[in-house]
Structures are given as structure tokens and as C-alpha cells.
Design a protein around this motif. Sequence first.
Motif, mmCIF file in Angstrom:
data_model
loop_
_atom_site.group_PDB
_atom_site.id
_atom_site.type_symbol
_atom_site.label_atom_id
_atom_site.label_comp_id
_atom_site.label_asym_id
_atom_site.label_seq_id
_atom_site.Cartn_x
_atom_site.Cartn_y
_atom_site.Cartn_z
ATOM 1 N N ILE A 178 0.803 -1.310 -0.070
ATOM 2 C CA ILE A 178 -0.067 0.053 0.052
ATOM 3 C C ILE A 178 0.859 1.296 -0.007
ATOM 4 O O ILE A 178 1.776 1.503 0.933
ATOM 5 N N ALA A 179 0.731 1.910 -1.014
ATOM 6 C CA ALA A 179 1.523 3.067 -1.095
ATOM 7 C C ALA A 179 1.277 4.320 -0.107
ATOM 8 O O ALA A 179 0.019 4.278 0.348
ATOM 9 N N VAL A 180 2.074 5.315 0.175
ATOM 10 C CA VAL A 180 1.818 6.185 1.023
ATOM 11 C C VAL A 180 2.410 7.675 0.596
ATOM 12 O O VAL A 180 3.446 7.541 -0.291
ATOM 13 N N HIS A 181 1.633 8.806 0.870
ATOM 14 C CA HIS A 181 2.244 10.153 0.721
ATOM 15 C C HIS A 181 2.709 10.630 1.854
ATOM 16 O O HIS A 181 2.061 10.461 3.064
ATOM 17 N N GLN A 182 3.982 10.796 2.179
ATOM 18 C CA GLN A 182 4.748 10.944 3.157
ATOM 19 C C GLN A 182 5.890 12.137 3.021
ATOM 20 O O GLN A 182 6.337 12.338 1.864
ATOM 21 N N PHE A 183 6.055 12.898 3.865
ATOM 22 C CA PHE A 183 7.225 13.941 4.015
ATOM 23 C C PHE A 183 7.654 14.163 5.344
ATOM 24 O O PHE A 183 6.962 13.960 6.203
ATOM 25 N N PHE A 274 4.747 13.719 8.247
ATOM 26 C CA PHE A 274 3.153 13.596 7.645
ATOM 27 C C PHE A 274 3.367 12.360 7.007
ATOM 28 O O PHE A 274 4.360 11.912 5.894
ATOM 29 N N LEU A 275 2.396 11.356 7.088
ATOM 30 C CA LEU A 275 1.980 10.346 6.481
ATOM 31 C C LEU A 275 0.361 9.989 6.273
ATOM 32 O O LEU A 275 -0.273 10.174 7.022
ATOM 33 N N LEU A 276 0.193 9.546 4.983
ATOM 34 C CA LEU A 276 -1.206 9.297 4.771
ATOM 35 C C LEU A 276 -1.215 8.206 3.605
ATOM 36 O O LEU A 276 -0.620 8.379 2.333
ATOM 37 N N ALA A 277 -1.566 7.087 4.040
ATOM 38 C CA ALA A 277 -1.691 5.845 2.984
ATOM 39 C C ALA A 277 -2.622 6.118 2.148
ATOM 40 O O ALA A 277 -3.762 6.616 2.208
ATOM 41 N N ARG A 278 -2.311 5.790 0.670
ATOM 42 C CA ARG A 278 -3.077 5.916 -0.239
ATOM 43 C C ARG A 278 -4.453 5.171 -0.082
ATOM 44 O O ARG A 278 -5.582 5.477 -0.743
ATOM 45 N N SER A 279 -4.492 4.058 0.658
ATOM 46 C CA SER A 279 -5.779 3.072 0.745
ATOM 47 C C SER A 279 -5.469 2.748 2.358
ATOM 48 O O SER A 279 -4.315 2.512 2.994
ATOM 49 N N PHE A 280 -6.722 2.718 3.197
ATOM 50 C CA PHE A 280 -6.740 2.244 4.419
ATOM 51 C C PHE A 280 -6.848 0.607 4.603
ATOM 52 O O PHE A 280 -6.905 0.075 5.426
ATOM 53 N N VAL A 281 -6.961 -0.001 3.467
ATOM 54 C CA VAL A 281 -7.510 -1.305 3.381
ATOM 55 C C VAL A 281 -6.573 -1.952 1.997
ATOM 56 O O VAL A 281 -6.282 -1.319 1.120
ATOM 57 N N ASP A 290 -1.213 4.927 13.417
ATOM 58 C CA ASP A 290 0.102 5.417 12.686
ATOM 59 C C ASP A 290 0.261 4.398 11.106
ATOM 60 O O ASP A 290 1.035 5.024 10.352
ATOM 61 N N ALA A 291 -0.131 3.263 11.527
ATOM 62 C CA ALA A 291 -0.023 2.570 9.905
ATOM 63 C C ALA A 291 -0.891 3.381 8.755
ATOM 64 O O ALA A 291 -0.282 3.092 7.559
ATOM 65 N N GLY A 292 -1.668 3.974 9.199
ATOM 66 C CA GLY A 292 -2.545 4.574 8.225
ATOM 67 C C GLY A 292 -2.297 6.168 7.842
ATOM 68 O O GLY A 292 -2.610 6.728 6.688
ATOM 69 N N HIS A 293 -1.951 6.838 9.117
ATOM 70 C CA HIS A 293 -1.676 8.243 9.029
ATOM 71 C C HIS A 293 -0.968 8.655 10.300
ATOM 72 O O HIS A 293 -1.024 8.200 11.513
ATOM 73 N N VAL A 294 -0.140 9.519 10.052
ATOM 74 C CA VAL A 294 0.659 10.537 10.971
ATOM 75 C C VAL A 294 0.562 11.849 10.794
ATOM 76 O O VAL A 294 0.556 12.473 9.536
ATOM 77 N N VAL A 295 0.065 12.604 11.716
ATOM 78 C CA VAL A 295 0.119 13.929 11.552
ATOM 79 C C VAL A 295 0.898 15.075 12.578
ATOM 80 O O VAL A 295 1.565 14.173 13.379
ATOM 81 N N HIS A 296 1.157 16.211 12.218
ATOM 82 C CA HIS A 296 1.925 17.016 13.226
ATOM 83 C C HIS A 296 1.047 16.974 14.629
ATOM 84 O O HIS A 296 0.170 17.080 14.663
ATOM 85 N N PRO A 297 2.013 16.950 15.775
ATOM 86 C CA PRO A 297 1.280 16.627 17.214
ATOM 87 C C PRO A 297 0.799 18.194 17.617
ATOM 88 O O PRO A 297 0.472 18.209 18.551
ATOM 89 N N LEU A 298 0.831 19.531 16.744
ATOM 90 C CA LEU A 298 0.342 20.449 17.194
ATOM 91 C C LEU A 298 -0.904 20.621 17.652
ATOM 92 O O LEU A 298 -1.279 21.503 18.747
#
Length: 391
Positions: A178-183, A274-281, A290-298
Motif C-alpha cells: 500500500i503506497a503512502v504520501h509522506q514527507f 506527515f504520512l497518509l496511506a493511499r488506501s486504508f485497506v 499510525d499505520a494509516g496516518h501520521v499528523v503533526h502533534p501541534l
Amino acid sequence: MTADTSQRIDIAIAGAGPTGLTLALALRRELGPALAVAVFDPSLARPSAPDARASMIAADGRRLMESVGAWPAEAFPVAGLHVTDSRLEDVLRPTFLELAGSTPDGEPFAHMILDADLRARLRQRAEADGVALMPAAVTEHAAGAGALRLVAGGRIFRASLLIAADGAASPTRGRERIAVHQFAYDQTALVATLAHEAPHGGVAVQHFLPGGPFAMLPLSKNRSSLVWSERRDVAKRMAALDDEAFVAEVAARAGPEFGRITLAGARGAFPLRFLLARSFVGQRVALVGDAGHVVHPLAGQGFNLALRDVASLAGIVAGAARRGEDVGSPATLAAYERARRFETASLGAATDGLYRLFGHESARGLRDVGMGLVDRAPGLKRRIVAAASGL
């Protein structure tokens, strides 16, 4: 013909962190022993390591954890939030935004809890409820006709559904391709548990400094959880300081309101991204936390997003099971994808936008005017608190 020696389970969860254990308990609450649920993680065989992190749990997450009998007694209610926007050398740090700590119904919109206390309570509840805790990692999985074949600790298992709660670097997600968009952000979060002379009154304080947000979040026993996001080069120097020098740097940023500050637990440093999976399944696979999404903690919403994944997936899986449907079918997993995609992508974009707004000194005047306008709009502030509570 070779006999099938695999062990049959219904739902396998990879990862025994707070997200994975809460999901196991939620499924147990919904379905009882009717479906066999097993949690796989090699850390289950090791003593817990010191952990400086803490979580802000919104009201909807508290209700979920209360419903599964895992709400920790140490959780501390947040009575309010004060936000400032200043430079380190500023003598005065005027508060631009104050938010009440209660929802319109009068309950706390959030509680703070040390992650170590949270994990201990979840582990205790899982053991009491008979959740199968397997001290091994899932190292292989492959979807077949009507089931998944899993390998963990040299043993073979067959399951209808595998849930990846194994973190941002999720091996399960990687095997599923499963691909992710991350930076990566140019920031590292420095975390610690602090004690201080002056009482915090239950108020969370967040200073937006040029290097990043500096938050003191209230814990029980006159302690606070530090979440200090700083530029990576500066954070590296701060992390290398001895305890006394580190506390001096913290005190310079916290201001005099807390009185004398001391360390009351472990310290840690975590690069931010930042990380967002292209699909959650995937094929009989669902991603949570966190396997599907990571956001800034602010905004303190990372674990709350994970708990909403848990509530959604547990409800969808339980509904399918009660109807006699396949809990790992494409239809079941598509329902989960639809339920979680919009909120997760929206909150990820919002926190990234806030990071970029508060990361530019040239935008200081604009954002301070904006916070001031919000502070003078009681109705809007009530809606912000209600949204943050998740109710």
C-alpha cells in the motif's frame, strides 16, 4: 495430502500498542468470545521500556475506553487551553486565544495520560478479558481463498482479517504494497515529563515560538507533559544536553508561571513527519492508527484519530459478523475506507496548514489577528471545543 496444521483465528491484530489493544478490547466488547481475536507483537515478551510520551484523549476517545473497561485512573482532565505567539526573547507573552476545557454539556473535552500508564491499563484489561496476546511479530501474510495465511513466531495461522496497528513504518502495510504520501518536517519533538512548583490549574499552555510549538500539558500530581517541536538542528543540540542544561532551556521557554521546573521521568526525541496511506485497506487487511496516518502533534489529535479508526472498524466488523458476513470481505473493508478517509485526510491537511502558518515569521501579524478574532467569538470557540472533543 498434507494435513492443515495451521491455527485458526478470526481476527489478527499486528501491534500491541494502545491502538491495537484498544481495538482488541472493542471487538471483545462487541462480539464476546464468539470471534477469536489475537494480538501479535514481540514487545509482549519484554518489560516495558521508559516512555516520556503522553496522549491527549478527547471526550469521544474517553467514552470508548470507558466502554471497554480500560480508562486509566491517572487520566487528568484538561481545564482549558491558552495559546500565545511570541519570540523567545519577548518579555511578555500575551495570550491570544483561550479555550474552555469543557464541552457545551459540561464534560471535559480532553484528558491527559502518560502513554506508559495507558499501555499498562490496556494490557491489564486485555489479559483480564481473555484476549490472546502472542509475543511474536507477524512476518508473513498472504490472502487466499476465504482466509489469510499468517506466519508469526514460526507458527502458521489462518485468519479472516489482519489489522495493521504496527506503527508508521508498518511491516504489514509494506508487505501489502500500500503506497503512502509522506514527507519529513524540519522539526523534532522533544518530550519529557516535568514537575513544577506552581500549580498548572489543569490548563494546557501552547507557545508558538519561531522554532515550533512549545506545549506544557497538565498531568496529575502537579506535573506536565512537555511536547516541544523544534527545528531539527536545534533539537539535536537540545537532546544532547545533560538533564540540568535541558531543564534550563525548557524553563526559558515555559516562562516564570510554572516556578522551578525539574525532570520527573524519561526524556525522548522523535522526528516529525506527515504520512497518509493511499488506501486504508488491502486484501483482508485494514490499517489503523499510525499505520494509516501520521499528523503533526501541534493539535494533539494523532491518537484521537487512531481511536476513531478503532471505533469505526470495530463497529463495522461487528455488524458484519452479526449478519453472518465475511469480516474480511471487500464490502466490509470498503465500508471502513469510506468511514475514515474524509476525516483523516481533512485533519491531516488542517494540521499541516497550521504548521506552515505558524512556521513563517512573516505571517505573525495575520495569525495573531486571526486568533484574536476567534477569541472574541464565544460561539465559534464553543464549536471548536465541541469539535476537539469528538462528540
